[in-house]
Write a protein that holds these residues in place. Structure first.
Motif, PDB file in Angstrom:
ATOM      1  N   LYS A  39      37.545  42.058  50.930  1.00  0.00           N
ATOM      2  CA  LYS A  39      37.484  43.302  51.698  1.00  0.00           C
ATOM      3  C   LYS A  39      38.721  44.165  51.442  1.00  0.00           C
ATOM      4  CE  LYS A  39      34.685  41.416  55.496  1.00  0.00           C
ATOM      5  NZ  LYS A  39      34.681  41.055  56.943  1.00  0.00           N
ATOM      6  N   LYS A  40      39.885  43.521  51.392  1.00  0.00           N
ATOM      7  CA  LYS A  40      41.136  44.252  51.227  1.00  0.00           C
ATOM      8  C   LYS A  40      41.249  44.919  49.857  1.00  0.00           C
ATOM      9  CE  LYS A  40      43.954  41.408  54.385  1.00  0.00           C
ATOM     10  NZ  LYS A  40      44.572  42.454  55.227  1.00  0.00           N
ATOM     11  N   ARG A  41      40.501  44.443  48.859  1.00  0.00           N
ATOM     12  CA  ARG A  41      40.641  45.022  47.509  1.00  0.00           C
ATOM     13  C   ARG A  41      40.205  46.484  47.473  1.00  0.00           C
ATOM     14  NH1 ARG A  41      35.502  43.537  44.081  1.00  0.00           N
ATOM     15  NH2 ARG A  41      34.024  43.139  45.756  1.00  0.00           N
ATOM     16  N   TYR A  42      39.445  46.919  48.480  1.00  0.00           N
ATOM     17  CA  TYR A  42      39.017  48.324  48.530  1.00  0.00           C
ATOM     18  C   TYR A  42      40.043  49.228  49.210  1.00  0.00           C
ATOM     19  CZ  TYR A  42      34.429  46.642  47.088  1.00  0.00           C
ATOM     20  OH  TYR A  42      33.398  46.061  46.389  1.00  0.00           O
ATOM     21  N   THR A  43      40.989  48.633  49.935  1.00  0.00           N
ATOM     22  CA  THR A  43      41.952  49.443  50.695  1.00  0.00           C
ATOM     23  C   THR A  43      43.391  49.277  50.213  1.00  0.00           C
ATOM     24  OG1 THR A  43      42.105  47.675  52.356  1.00  0.00           O
ATOM     25  CG2 THR A  43      40.533  49.459  52.767  1.00  0.00           C
ATOM     26  N   LEU A  44      43.749  48.084  49.734  1.00  0.00           N
ATOM     27  CA  LEU A  44      45.114  47.861  49.262  1.00  0.00           C
ATOM     28  C   LEU A  44      45.242  48.283  47.801  1.00  0.00           C
ATOM     29  CD1 LEU A  44      46.065  44.385  50.801  1.00  0.00           C
ATOM     30  CD2 LEU A  44      46.661  46.664  51.630  1.00  0.00           C
ATOM     31  N   LYS A  45      46.268  49.037  47.500  1.00  0.00           N
ATOM     32  CA  LYS A  45      46.488  49.485  46.132  1.00  0.00           C
ATOM     33  C   LYS A  45      47.273  48.435  45.349  1.00  0.00           C
ATOM     34  CE  LYS A  45      46.502  54.388  47.400  1.00  0.00           C
ATOM     35  NZ  LYS A  45      47.302  55.650  47.452  1.00  0.00           N
TER      36      LYS A  45
END
Length: 425
Positions: free
Chosen positions: A279-285
């Motif tokens: 999930k975080k791969r879409y928000t964390l750069k």
């Protein structure tokens, strides 16, 4: 930290999680020190609690939408979450391991054998005995995806670990780009094969070299193991490193100040952590577009391995002309052109002006020592292609024309893997 001795025995700890700092930029992980302090106080209270009958201690966090720190309180121990409230039943053994390690990135962690000498609190000693009895399932893991360019490197890595008399399993994650012939070689080298589907970075640029590096997140799906030590397939292990499995998640070697290098990492597989990372791969750069930049934002608080566990073959000191490998190194990370892409006679990074910081003949020879001790049936997987041989010859000629002062271009090549042109009659 508070005076823990005043608290006596208890069954529940309730903590108000502080709000996350407003200075956290979009796409970055949370690096709020006050939030860290509150989580550490709670963790220490739980572990140092005086219960001697094995009764569980529960933890309740309330107050902030960013919640407790997942680096300390595992999602696997979460009993319930509603709104801004989280209820945990922590795994005492794992939590004790966490609080015994230095927090942050400035201090090296200690293995448990060294920690035991420093532990005076009887409750900490109690958990240490449980750790000693527990026999975890552990494995070394590497990954191959998108091409077969690193098959030789993976074979050499497995053999290097075996040559140190390691007692751990060897697991390799591969996608469908790896041929049956290469799979056979990897099995013969000692790897247990696990087929995966690769994972693309949603933020990677088109045709980026590292756009599939998020496949490394599959590590957290290896839940048949308590811990896995991930090692990139362009490393070889020179000394036994089994003792470093005593570290907790996430442990790695520093790359630059507070950033860690993801080429060697100790992680604890978990289905819920894998789901959270996906999930975080879409928000964390990611600062480099690949897994390393992403994981540094996902795990902002990590534990520092000594540099010798992932020695980056990089020599930037202009006064150092020999680039000698230190004798204390446990594992070498071959940056630049890989040893199997060069002649065994010398490190071909010397031939390219923009690669000379990566050159080291002493490190190069260590890789070939592993190669020489491998079963001969595995050598064919490290053969040079005609195009690879032509590339080396091309850059040797350029180095000669430039009269590079190290004069590696003068070395008479004896490597039997070179392709000799057919003599004209």
């Amino acid at each position: 930290m508070p005076d823990y001795e005043k608290y006596g025995e208890f069954d529940v700890v309730v903590a108000n999680v502080p709000y996350c700092s407003n200075d956290t930029k979009e796409g970055e992980g949370i690096r709020d020190v006050f939030r860290l302090q509150v989580n550490l106080v709670v963790a220490n209270l739980v572990v140092r609690n005086g219960h001697g009958d094995g009764r569980p201690v529960y933890v309740v966090f309330v107050g902030s939408s960013c919640g407790p720190m997942w680096e300390i309180f595992r999602c696997d121990d979460l009993l319930g979450h509603e709104g801004n409230a989280w209820i945990y039943r922590p795994d005492m053994r794992r939590l004790a391991q966490k609080i015994l390690m230095p927090v942050g990135t400035c201090q090296l962690g200690l293995t448990y054998k060294k920690q035991e000498k420093q532990m005076m609190n009887p409750n900490l000693a109690k958990h240490s005995k449980v750790m000693a009895i527990h026999r975890p399932r552990e494995a070394y893991v590497t990954i191959l995806h998108s091409s077969e360019a690193y098959v030789c490197g993976a074979i050499a890595l497995a053999q290097s670990i075996i040559q140190t008399n390691s007692t751990k399993d060897l697991v390799i994650l591969v996608d469908n780009s790896v041929s049956e012939k290469s799979l056979w070689g990897l099995r013969m080298a000692g790897w247990k094969i696990k087929i995966i589907e690769r994972i693309r970075s949603p933020l990677a640029k088109k045709n980026a070299y590292n756009k599939w590096n998020y496949s490394k997140l599959r590590l957290w799906q290896l839940t048949e193991y308590d811990k896995v030590m991930f090692i990139d397939s362009d490393l070889v292990v020179l000394k036994n490193i089994d003792e470093f499995f005593e570290y907790p998640q996430l442990s790695a070697v520093g790359n630059d100040q507070v950033i860690f290098n993801s080429g060697v990492m100790l992680v604890e597989p978990s289905s819920c952590v894998f789901e959270m990372l996906m999930k975080k791969r879409y928000t964390l750069k990611s600062y480099n577009g690949g897994d390393q930049g992403f994981l540094n934002e996902a795990f902002t608080w990590w534990h520092r391995f000594p540099t010798k566990l992932n020695f980056l073959k990089y020599f930037e000191n202009a006064n150092d002309t020999k680039h000698e490998l230190p004798g204390s190194v446990y594992a070498v990370h071959y940056l630049g052109l890989k040893p199997w892409m060069c002649y065994r006679d010398y490190d071909c990074n010397w031939d390219k002006m923009d690669h000379r910081d990566f050159a080291s003949d002493s490190a190069h020879s260590k890789w070939w020592q592993v190669y020489d001790r491998m079963p001969k049936k595995l050598h064919a997987f490290c053969d040079l292609s005609k195009s690879g041989d032509a590339r080396i010859i091309k850059w040797r000629k350029i180095a000669q024309n430039a009269s590079l002062p190290d004069e590696h271009w003068k070395i008479k090549v004896k490597d039997s893997r070179q392709h000799h042109p057919r003599r004209e009659s």
